[in-house]
Design an enzyme around this catalytic site. Structure first.
Site, PDB file in Angstrom:
ATOM      1  N   ASP A 100      45.770 -38.185 -26.939  1.00 32.79           N
ATOM      2  CA  ASP A 100      46.037 -37.456 -25.717  1.00 32.79           C
ATOM      3  C   ASP A 100      46.281 -38.308 -24.168  1.00 32.79           C
ATOM      4  OD1 ASP A 100      45.748 -35.395 -27.297  1.00 32.79           O
ATOM      5  OD2 ASP A 100      43.776 -35.023 -26.734  1.00 32.79           O
TER       6      ASP A 100
ATOM      7  N   GLU B 291      51.921 -27.020 -27.059  1.00 30.65           N
ATOM      8  CA  GLU B 291      50.785 -27.550 -26.063  1.00 30.65           C
ATOM      9  C   GLU B 291      51.392 -28.851 -25.507  1.00 30.65           C
ATOM     10  OE1 GLU B 291      47.434 -28.361 -28.992  1.00 30.65           O
ATOM     11  OE2 GLU B 291      48.733 -29.945 -30.013  1.00 30.65           O
TER      12      GLU B 291
END
Ligand code: FUB
Length: 324
Positions: A15, A222
């Protein structure tokens, strides 16, 4: 740099939110660990406990690990699971936005502050009022305004909310109904709270209709990111269970945005999550995959590759190397 480069070898990282501060690239990833929790759709196996910050002077230069920047044990309201963070800089201070489950196992978004881009960061006593779900990403717009995007389905709990309120029977909408959206809110002057009620980030199809919940190849799941290119606003995100990074283009931070295509095809692993940054007049895609761990979905490794635009402002699709 046309060949992707893995950035960190001594830790598993995921991420990556990349930013240019003081002429250097700073990367704010999740820090993956072997939790031994079985893999499930709720993401319980992503039981991360701290963040490290990384920096580099050039895109192919040495990567410096600045050590632990924030530890879950120092966050007063913590329950479990430090997921994907982002950082913004205002007036010489650095604000780390992070998703974490509170003591009731509900994801909230917290803020921690530092005088240095690499931290350490000091957390606030409470999460942002009215915050929920995961994956904060902050846009600095015109050097004055800051907007936070957030939201994630399934383990990220976005399906539990409508109009910023928790609902009694959490579920995704039916396939032919409009998809759930990421959220956006302007940040307060002190960067510590929402300055307004979060709004939906609407993505429209080629006919100007909102993407449908059943459109799993294109709808938001997401990992939001926002960057500006030639005066347009590019909202990019993961499609989750179809494992693509897609993007949509709009005229302002709130949208609506019109779906424009795929940035990255599936990687090896389940999740796909990214950031896009300009450095020395080139654009780069930071993302992750699970190749170095042999495909373990919860042990990911961050990487970077150059991102290119076509003349019409669309983005050239990059091959993620996984199965489509
Ligand atoms: O790293 C934990 C979660 O996995 C992130 O918050 C999601 O975006 C996905 O990458």
């Amino acid at each position: 740099m046309k060949t992707p480069r893995y950035l960190v070898e001594n830790l598993y990282t995921a991420d990556p939110s990349a930013h240019v501060f003081n002429g250097k690239i700073y990367i704010y990833p999740s820090h993956d660990i072997e939790s031994s929790i079985p893999e499930n759709d709720n993401g319980d196996h992503f039981d991360m406990r701290d963040y490290h910050v990384f920096s580099m002077d050039s895109i192919d230069g040495e990567v410096t690990d600045h050590g632990v920047a924030l530890d879950v044990k120092n966050i007063p309201w913590s329950g479990r699971q430090l997921w994907a963070p982002d950082v913004a800089c205002k007036n010489g201070k650095y604000y780390l936005y992070f998703p974490l489950k509170d003591k009731n196992d509900i994801f909230r978004i917290g803020v921690a502050v530092s005088n240095k881009p690499e931290g350490p960061f000091v957390p606030q006593n409470d999460p942002i009022k009215g915050s929920y779900t995961i994956d904060p990403a902050v846009l600095e717009d015109n050097a004055t305004d800051f907007y936070i995007y957030f939201g994630g389905l399934w383990g990220g709990q976005l399906q539990r909310y409508r109009n910023n309120k928790a609902i009694e029977n959490p579920a995704e909408p039916a396939d032919d109904e409009p998809a759930l959206c990421a959220r956006i809110a302007k940040l307060s002057e002190d960067m510590l709270e929402f300055a307004e009620e979060p709004r939906d980030v609407l993505i429209l199809d080629e006919n100007g209709e909102p993407l449908k919940a059943g459109d799993h190849n294109r709808r938001y799941f997401e990992g939001p990111w926002m960057h500006k290119y030639n005066g347009k606003y590019y909202f990019s995100y993961s499609t989750g269970n179809t494992h693509r990074l897609c993007y949509a283009i709009g005229d302002n931070p709130y949208g609506p945005f019109t779906y424009a295509g795929v940035i990255l095809t599936p990687v090896v692993g389940w999740t796909t999550h990214h950031s896009i940054v300009e450095f020395e007049s080139k654009w780069y895609l930071f993302h992750h995959d699970s190749v170095p761990s042999g495909g373990k979905t919860w042990l990911r490794s961050i990487k970077v590759v150059e991102l290119e635009y076509n003349e019409d402002g669309t983005i050239k699709t990059i091959d993620g190397g996984g199965k489509d």
